[in-house]
Each structure stands twice: as structure tokens, then as C-alpha cells.
Motif scaffolding. Sequence first.
Motif, PDB file in Angstrom:
ATOM      1  N   LEU A 289      85.105 -11.486  81.821  1.00 27.36           N
ATOM      2  CA  LEU A 289      83.779 -11.633  82.429  1.00 27.36           C
ATOM      3  C   LEU A 289      83.162 -12.996  82.096  1.00 27.36           C
ATOM      4  O   LEU A 289      81.993 -13.249  82.388  1.00 27.36           O
ATOM      5  CB  LEU A 289      82.842 -10.511  81.931  1.00 27.36           C
ATOM      6  CG  LEU A 289      83.192  -9.081  82.389  1.00 27.36           C
ATOM      7  CD1 LEU A 289      82.328  -8.062  81.648  1.00 27.36           C
ATOM      8  CD2 LEU A 289      83.008  -8.933  83.892  1.00 27.36           C
TER       9      LEU A 289
ATOM     10  N   GLY B  97      74.911  -4.392  85.543  1.00 22.56           N
ATOM     11  CA  GLY B  97      76.219  -4.660  86.145  1.00 22.56           C
ATOM     12  C   GLY B  97      77.268  -4.971  85.084  1.00 22.56           C
ATOM     13  O   GLY B  97      78.401  -4.466  85.137  1.00 22.56           O
ATOM     14  N   THR B  98      76.869  -5.795  84.106  1.00 25.91           N
ATOM     15  CA  THR B  98      77.817  -6.181  83.057  1.00 25.91           C
ATOM     16  C   THR B  98      78.235  -4.972  82.229  1.00 25.91           C
ATOM     17  O   THR B  98      79.432  -4.744  81.979  1.00 25.91           O
ATOM     18  CB  THR B  98      77.173  -7.246  82.133  1.00 25.91           C
ATOM     19  OG1 THR B  98      76.745  -8.346  82.924  1.00 25.91           O
ATOM     20  CG2 THR B  98      78.165  -7.720  81.085  1.00 25.91           C
TER      21      THR B  98
ATOM     22  N   THR C 285      78.056  -1.770  83.003  1.00 23.57           N
ATOM     23  CA  THR C 285      78.811  -0.790  83.782  1.00 23.57           C
ATOM     24  C   THR C 285      80.251  -1.273  83.992  1.00 23.57           C
ATOM     25  O   THR C 285      81.203  -0.496  83.833  1.00 23.57           O
ATOM     26  CB  THR C 285      78.123  -0.544  85.146  1.00 23.57           C
ATOM     27  OG1 THR C 285      76.737  -0.342  84.911  1.00 23.57           O
ATOM     28  CG2 THR C 285      78.694   0.666  85.843  1.00 23.57           C
ATOM     29  N   ALA C 286      80.405  -2.552  84.313  1.00 19.95           N
ATOM     30  CA  ALA C 286      81.759  -3.093  84.501  1.00 19.95           C
ATOM     31  C   ALA C 286      82.558  -2.952  83.212  1.00 19.95           C
ATOM     32  O   ALA C 286      83.739  -2.572  83.222  1.00 19.95           O
ATOM     33  CB  ALA C 286      81.687  -4.568  84.921  1.00 19.95           C
TER      34      ALA C 286
ATOM     35  N   ARG D 155      83.464   0.832  82.610  1.00 26.27           N
ATOM     36  CA  ARG D 155      84.516   1.290  83.523  1.00 26.27           C
ATOM     37  C   ARG D 155      85.892   0.869  83.016  1.00 26.27           C
ATOM     38  O   ARG D 155      86.849   1.619  83.064  1.00 26.27           O
ATOM     39  CB  ARG D 155      84.296   0.709  84.926  1.00 26.27           C
ATOM     40  CG  ARG D 155      83.099   1.254  85.648  1.00 26.27           C
ATOM     41  CD  ARG D 155      83.469   2.411  86.576  1.00 26.27           C
ATOM     42  NE  ARG D 155      82.267   3.009  87.133  1.00 26.27           N
ATOM     43  CZ  ARG D 155      81.569   3.991  86.536  1.00 26.27           C
ATOM     44  NH1 ARG D 155      81.976   4.482  85.377  1.00 26.27           N
ATOM     45  NH2 ARG D 155      80.481   4.475  87.084  1.00 26.27           N
ATOM     46  N   ARG D 156      85.972  -0.375  82.547  1.00 31.09           N
ATOM     47  CA  ARG D 156      87.279  -0.835  82.074  1.00 31.09           C
ATOM     48  C   ARG D 156      87.643  -0.240  80.726  1.00 31.09           C
ATOM     49  O   ARG D 156      88.805   0.049  80.459  1.00 31.09           O
ATOM     50  CB  ARG D 156      87.298  -2.359  81.983  1.00 31.09           C
ATOM     51  CG  ARG D 156      87.973  -2.962  83.205  1.00 31.09           C
ATOM     52  CD  ARG D 156      88.217  -4.415  83.074  1.00 31.09           C
ATOM     53  NE  ARG D 156      89.340  -4.760  82.195  1.00 31.09           N
ATOM     54  CZ  ARG D 156      89.658  -6.012  81.900  1.00 31.09           C
ATOM     55  NH1 ARG D 156      88.948  -7.005  82.387  1.00 31.09           N
ATOM     56  NH2 ARG D 156      90.669  -6.267  81.110  1.00 31.09           N
TER      57      ARG D 156
END
Length: 334
Positions: free
Chosen positions: A117, A222-223, A225-226, A229-230
Motif C-alpha cells: 500500500l 479504505g486503508t 478495510t483493504a 481483507r488481506r
Amino acid sequence: LVADAQAALEQCADEAALRAWNTQVFGEKGLLKNAMALLGKVPKADKPATGAELNRVKESLTAAYDAALADAKEKALQLSLTTNPLDVTLPGRGRPRGRLHPATQILRQIYTIFADLGFQVYRTNEVETDELNFEALNMPAHHPARDMWDTFFTTTPGVVLRTHTSPGQIHVMREAAGKPIRVILPGMCYRNEAISTRSEIQFYQVEGLVVGEGVTMADLKGTITAFARRMFGPERQVRIRSSYFPFTEPSIEVDIDWPKDDPNRDRLTKGTGWLEILGAGMVHPNVLRAGGYDPDKVTGFAFGMGPQRMLMLKHAIDDIRLFWQNDLRFLKQF
Ligand code: FA5
């Protein structure tokens, strides 16, 4: 002389006895030296013959001794091979392989995800000043919010063990000196709190800090959640709650749902089904100012996560104390 010496040699049972015999016969005050000394008293005419005879005796005794010594060594070897048999066809013993500690493994996963990221890793002190651990984070002396962190104080006034990685935010801002920031700050934190299945007095945190023009709460969500998820997979749920921290406004906390099929789910989540993994929020203007940034020009978000809690969530580990007990039965599973 020769007959006596030879008889004594035959009586020698082992190497030690043989060596003692050797000293008696060939040593400084041994039989042979004594005989040589007597040579002076032999009549002149007999000297050559007597000398030659003595040499022969010496040679024959030396040869007998060497043979007996070799024989004794061979016997000792045979004995050790039969009483202590060694099976050379057995496979060798494997050496146990080392591995990375689970806390290191989860930290490295976190680095990888944030590297993708665009975050850099930055490290700062575990021993901090009161100023950076609290004051620069919008908690002046006697601010009641300081009670959120049970602090280990040192004997030096104004010096504490950091209770969280957040003072790293100030270090980074002061070093970046006005430039945009996107970093994570991993490291050990210390809290003088009651040890439980979910809380240790020494644990890892990974701080995150992003500062720049136009950074918003949507970027934070967003950060996070991303990342989640990973880290946990798309099927796991992420819950964002509003919260309070003196150094962020607004503030949030983020939970992940405990594996549904785990029988300990209720006990470990106090019946909620969720476990908190991090606190976060938009960086408070006072904190930006303490770091040398102008809150009228830039905004930022920050988060502080607990990697060990995340590993507990991933593998349904029921006790955080397992991390520092160094029980190989636990460590070998990772
Ligand atoms: C903080 O320490 C804030 N500094 C986080 C933060 C950073 C908020 C930046 C806003 C902006 P908190 O005390 O909730 O918050 O700790 C954050 C995480 O560290 C927790 O979610 C948990 O995962 C972990 N953690 C906290 N205390 C312990 C403990 N005693 N043992 C293990 N993990 C802990």
C-alpha cells in the motif's frame, strides 16, 4: 635381567601397566641405564662384547614392548566395540530446525501488506519522554485521558516506557519536516496492567501515520478495510465503531469477528463475537502542530494495531500469554 624383564612384560594387563614397565626398564633410573653404568667396571677386553650384548638386549626388549603395546591397544579397541556396540547403519540424528516466532511472522505479514500500500517502516524508541508519550499527543500533565494507559515510570523523572507506538508519530513528523508521510511504526509497548487472556504487560503494536493534503476519513476506512481483507480473508467481517482518543478526532476502533465455528468464541469475545484489533482516527490538529505541521494546510490519519491480537483471531488462539512463554509445543505450530 632379560628373562625377568620379559616375564614382567607378559604380566602387563593393559596399556597403563605397559607404560609403567617401560619406565622401569628404559627410564632415567631404569634397569637398562643401570646396566650401562656398570659397563665402566667391566675389564677393558670384555667391553666391546658386553656393550654389543647390552644393545641387543635393548633392541629385543624394545621390540617386545612395541608389540605388546600394539596388542594391548587393539584389545582395548575390540573390547570397547563389543561392550559399547555402535550401529553405523543407523540413520543420523536430525537437528531440530529453527523457525520464526509467530509474533515475528505476523509482523512480517503486516509489513508486506502495508508495503504494497506504499508505506515505509520506521522505528522509534521504546523508552520515551513523558512529553512525547503524552503531552505532544494532546494529553497535558494531569489530563484524565492519561489513565487510559497504565504506565511504567522509570526512576528518571519525565521518562517512561512507551505505553503505545503513538509517540513515534511525533518523531516521524519532526523528521519529515513538512513533507507528506506514509509510514508504519512497529515495536514493543509496555503497560502496567492486569495480565489476562487478551492483555499482556509487554506487547507489540504497529502504528500507522499518513499526513498530506486532502487526507480524509474515507482514506482511513479504505486503508484499514483493504488491510483487514488481506490479513483475514474476504469472508471475515470488519466492524468500525466510533471511539475516543485524545490524539485523534474523530476516533474509531476496529473489530474483527471471531471464527464462528470456534467453541471458545463466546468466552474469548465476552459474548460479543468480536475482538478489537486497533484504534484509529484523524490526527488531532494539536498533534499535527506538535509535529511541526500546519493543520490548516494538511490533514492525516493514524492507527495503532495489536499484531498479537490479530494472530489470535486468525488461529483462534485462546490466550495471549502463550506468546512469551516459549513453550515449543505452541511455537512449533506456526
Ligand atoms: C492505543 O494504544 C492508541 N495509541 C491507538 C491509536 C493510534 C489510536 C493512533 C488512534 C490513533 P489501545 O490502547 O486501544 O490504543 O491499543 C491499541 C491496540 O493495541 C489494541 O486494539 C490491541 O490490539 C493492542 N493492545 C492494547 N493493549 C494491549 C495489551 N495489554 N496486550 C496486548 N495487546 C494490546
